[in-house]
Design a protein around this motif. Sequence first.
Motif, PDB file in Angstrom:
ATOM      1  N   ILE A   2      68.415  48.672  53.305  1.00 60.58           N
ATOM      2  CA  ILE A   2      67.809  48.279  54.581  1.00 60.58           C
ATOM      3  C   ILE A   2      66.304  48.103  54.419  1.00 60.58           C
ATOM      4  N   GLN A   3      65.684  48.934  53.570  1.00 64.09           N
ATOM      5  CA  GLN A   3      64.244  48.828  53.364  1.00 64.09           C
ATOM      6  C   GLN A   3      63.885  47.483  52.717  1.00 64.09           C
ATOM      7  N   ILE A   4      64.695  47.011  51.795  1.00 65.46           N
ATOM      8  CA  ILE A   4      64.459  45.712  51.169  1.00 65.46           C
ATOM      9  C   ILE A   4      64.583  44.600  52.207  1.00 65.46           C
ATOM     10  N   PHE A   5      65.582  44.727  53.077  1.00 70.75           N
ATOM     11  CA  PHE A   5      65.768  43.726  54.132  1.00 70.75           C
ATOM     12  C   PHE A   5      64.589  43.715  55.089  1.00 70.75           C
ATOM     13  N   LEU A   6      64.108  44.903  55.461  1.00 77.65           N
ATOM     14  CA  LEU A   6      62.968  44.976  56.370  1.00 77.65           C
ATOM     15  C   LEU A   6      61.697  44.443  55.720  1.00 77.65           C
ATOM     16  N   ASN A   7      61.503  44.737  54.436  1.00 80.00           N
ATOM     17  CA  ASN A   7      60.334  44.211  53.734  1.00 80.00           C
ATOM     18  C   ASN A   7      60.376  42.688  53.658  1.00 80.00           C
ATOM     19  N   SER A   8      61.561  42.148  53.430  1.00 81.22           N
ATOM     20  CA  SER A   8      61.701  40.695  53.387  1.00 81.22           C
ATOM     21  C   SER A   8      61.435  40.088  54.756  1.00 81.22           C
ATOM     22  N   LEU A   9      61.898  40.750  55.806  1.00 76.54           N
ATOM     23  CA  LEU A   9      61.673  40.267  57.161  1.00 76.54           C
ATOM     24  C   LEU A   9      60.186  40.275  57.507  1.00 76.54           C
ATOM     25  N   ALA A  11      57.701  40.124  55.362  1.00 76.67           N
ATOM     26  CA  ALA A  11      57.051  39.091  54.548  1.00 76.67           C
ATOM     27  C   ALA A  11      57.272  37.710  55.152  1.00 76.67           C
ATOM     28  N   ALA A  12      58.469  37.466  55.674  1.00 77.53           N
ATOM     29  CA  ALA A  12      58.743  36.170  56.300  1.00 77.53           C
ATOM     30  C   ALA A  12      57.924  35.999  57.577  1.00 77.53           C
ATOM     31  N   LEU A  13      57.760  37.055  58.345  1.00 78.84           N
ATOM     32  CA  LEU A  13      56.954  36.974  59.566  1.00 78.84           C
ATOM     33  C   LEU A  13      55.481  36.713  59.252  1.00 78.84           C
ATOM     34  N   ILE A  14      54.966  37.370  58.227  1.00 80.73           N
ATOM     35  CA  ILE A  14      53.570  37.151  57.834  1.00 80.73           C
ATOM     36  C   ILE A  14      53.379  35.726  57.331  1.00 80.73           C
ATOM     37  N   ALA A  15      54.328  35.228  56.542  1.00 84.38           N
ATOM     38  CA  ALA A  15      54.225  33.857  56.033  1.00 84.38           C
ATOM     39  C   ALA A  15      54.289  32.843  57.169  1.00 84.38           C
ATOM     40  N   SER A  16      55.153  33.081  58.144  1.00 88.03           N
ATOM     41  CA  SER A  16      55.240  32.135  59.264  1.00 88.03           C
ATOM     42  C   SER A  16      53.977  32.171  60.114  1.00 88.03           C
ATOM     43  N   ALA A  17      53.384  33.356  60.281  1.00 85.96           N
ATOM     44  CA  ALA A  17      52.125  33.447  61.032  1.00 85.96           C
ATOM     45  C   ALA A  17      51.007  32.715  60.291  1.00 85.96           C
ATOM     46  N   PHE A  18      50.970  32.850  58.973  1.00 85.14           N
ATOM     47  CA  PHE A  18      49.948  32.158  58.183  1.00 85.14           C
ATOM     48  C   PHE A  18      50.129  30.647  58.275  1.00 85.14           C
ATOM     49  N   LEU A  19      51.366  30.181  58.157  1.00 80.88           N
ATOM     50  CA  LEU A  19      51.615  28.745  58.238  1.00 80.88           C
ATOM     51  C   LEU A  19      51.281  28.199  59.619  1.00 80.88           C
TER      52      LEU A  19
END
Length: 52
Positions: A2-9, A11-19
């Motif tokens: 679950i921790q890997i899934f949350l870390n990926s989530l 990271a995806a949120l930060i990348a979408s905010a940056f884009l």
Amino acid sequence: MIQIFLNSLVAALIASAFLTTAISALSSGDRSLAKVPARVGKQRHPNTDRRS
């Protein structure tokens, strides 16, 4: 697992905010070229030679 899934989530949120920020900054490029009025004080030169 679950921790890997949350870390990926996260990271995806930060990348979408940056884009989103990058796309909005590039699409509003005309605003960055606007002149901003600035107050400029009188320039004093204390080392000027004032001989009379």
